[in-house]
Design a protein around this motif. Structure first.
Motif, PDB file in Angstrom:
ATOM      1  N   ILE A  82      -2.568   3.444  10.807  1.00 51.01           N
ATOM      2  CA  ILE A  82      -3.533   3.982  11.761  1.00 51.01           C
ATOM      3  C   ILE A  82      -4.558   2.888  12.051  1.00 51.01           C
ATOM      4  O   ILE A  82      -5.074   2.262  11.126  1.00 51.01           O
ATOM      5  N   CYS A  83      -4.772   2.618  13.310  1.00 54.17           N
ATOM      6  CA  CYS A  83      -5.727   1.583  13.743  1.00 54.17           C
ATOM      7  C   CYS A  83      -5.411   0.227  13.100  1.00 54.17           C
ATOM      8  O   CYS A  83      -6.323  -0.540  12.764  1.00 54.17           O
ATOM      9  N   GLY A  84      -4.143  -0.054  12.875  1.00 57.81           N
ATOM     10  CA  GLY A  84      -3.731  -1.339  12.325  1.00 57.81           C
ATOM     11  C   GLY A  84      -3.773  -1.428  10.810  1.00 57.81           C
ATOM     12  O   GLY A  84      -3.460  -2.465  10.240  1.00 57.81           O
ATOM     13  N   TYR A  85      -4.166  -0.351  10.147  1.00 53.88           N
ATOM     14  CA  TYR A  85      -4.269  -0.347   8.684  1.00 53.88           C
ATOM     15  C   TYR A  85      -3.220   0.580   8.095  1.00 53.88           C
ATOM     16  O   TYR A  85      -3.057   1.706   8.556  1.00 53.88           O
ATOM     17  N   ARG A  86      -2.532   0.122   7.070  1.00 53.67           N
ATOM     18  CA  ARG A  86      -1.596   0.972   6.341  1.00 53.67           C
ATOM     19  C   ARG A  86      -2.431   1.796   5.367  1.00 53.67           C
ATOM     20  O   ARG A  86      -3.040   1.268   4.445  1.00 53.67           O
ATOM     21  N   VAL A  87      -2.479   3.092   5.604  1.00 51.67           N
ATOM     22  CA  VAL A  87      -3.374   3.994   4.882  1.00 51.67           C
ATOM     23  C   VAL A  87      -3.224   3.867   3.371  1.00 51.67           C
ATOM     24  O   VAL A  87      -4.209   3.771   2.647  1.00 51.67           O
ATOM     25  N   GLU A  88      -1.997   3.863   2.894  1.00 49.92           N
ATOM     26  CA  GLU A  88      -1.773   3.859   1.449  1.00 49.92           C
ATOM     27  C   GLU A  88      -2.182   2.543   0.778  1.00 49.92           C
ATOM     28  O   GLU A  88      -2.266   2.476  -0.451  1.00 49.92           O
ATOM     29  N   GLU A  89      -2.476   1.507   1.547  1.00 48.36           N
ATOM     30  CA  GLU A  89      -2.871   0.216   0.975  1.00 48.36           C
ATOM     31  C   GLU A  89      -4.383  -0.026   1.021  1.00 48.36           C
ATOM     32  O   GLU A  89      -4.861  -1.061   0.565  1.00 48.36           O
ATOM     33  N   ILE A  90      -5.142   0.925   1.570  1.00 49.95           N
ATOM     34  CA  ILE A  90      -6.594   0.763   1.655  1.00 49.95           C
ATOM     35  C   ILE A  90      -7.204   1.000   0.282  1.00 49.95           C
ATOM     36  O   ILE A  90      -6.959   2.027  -0.351  1.00 49.95           O
ATOM     37  N   ASP A  91      -7.982   0.011  -0.203  1.00 50.79           N
ATOM     38  CA  ASP A  91      -8.574   0.078  -1.538  1.00 50.79           C
ATOM     39  C   ASP A  91      -9.855   0.910  -1.595  1.00 50.79           C
ATOM     40  O   ASP A  91     -10.113   1.590  -2.574  1.00 50.79           O
ATOM     41  N   ASN A  92     -10.683   0.822  -0.562  1.00 54.62           N
ATOM     42  CA  ASN A  92     -11.965   1.517  -0.561  1.00 54.62           C
ATOM     43  C   ASN A  92     -11.725   3.021  -0.369  1.00 54.62           C
ATOM     44  O   ASN A  92     -11.165   3.432   0.649  1.00 54.62           O
ATOM     45  N   PRO A  93     -12.141   3.837  -1.342  1.00 54.80           N
ATOM     46  CA  PRO A  93     -11.858   5.279  -1.262  1.00 54.80           C
ATOM     47  C   PRO A  93     -12.404   5.959  -0.005  1.00 54.80           C
ATOM     48  O   PRO A  93     -11.718   6.784   0.596  1.00 54.80           O
ATOM     49  N   LEU A  94     -13.624   5.621   0.408  1.00 57.06           N
ATOM     50  CA  LEU A  94     -14.197   6.259   1.585  1.00 57.06           C
ATOM     51  C   LEU A  94     -13.450   5.855   2.851  1.00 57.06           C
ATOM     52  O   LEU A  94     -13.115   6.706   3.682  1.00 57.06           O
TER      53      LEU A  94
END
Length: 121
Positions: A82-94
């Motif tokens: 979503i928006c160029g980011y792979r959701v499951e790889e995002i480190d920041n919880p918020l």
């Protein structure tokens, strides 16, 4: 793509009220309803219609929005880009939580079946 600290800070300080009208426009343009949007928001956060309106009126930031939420235990099943980011790889919880919301709104707008959006293992 990995979110930068600056990006994470921007996400935290963005108000839900500023993004909500865009969610409405996005889903309605694709033939979905405000009620369906509220259904996916409630599934993800636990917020009913009255609470959503209260949060809009208070102009809460996403930081406060998600601090008041009870995240669905199956939210971790939200995956993809979503928006160029792979959701499951995002480190920041918020930032991950904001992208979860973006992802389910996007799935709703793309016509995905409600039972698939409201994931159950």
């Amino acid at each position: 793509m990995k979110p930068t600290p600056k990006h994470n800070e921007r996400m935290a300080n963005l108000t839900f009220a500023s993004v909500y009208p865009h969610y409405i426009t996005k889903v309605e343009k694709k033939g979905r309803t405000k009620e369906e949007l509220h259904q996916v928001i409630e599934w993800l956060t636990g917020f009913d219609d009255d609470k959503i309106q209260e949060l809009i009126n208070r102009k809460v930031t996403f930081k406060d929005f998600f601090s008041e939420a009870t995240l669905n235990p199956n939210a971790h099943l939200i995956t993809g880009v979503i928006c160029g980011y792979r959701v499951e790889e995002i480190d920041n919880p918020l930032t991950k939580q904001v992208r979860y919301l973006d992802k389910v709104v996007d799935e709703l707008a793309r016509g995905k079946k409600m039972e698939n959006i409201l994931r159950s293992e």
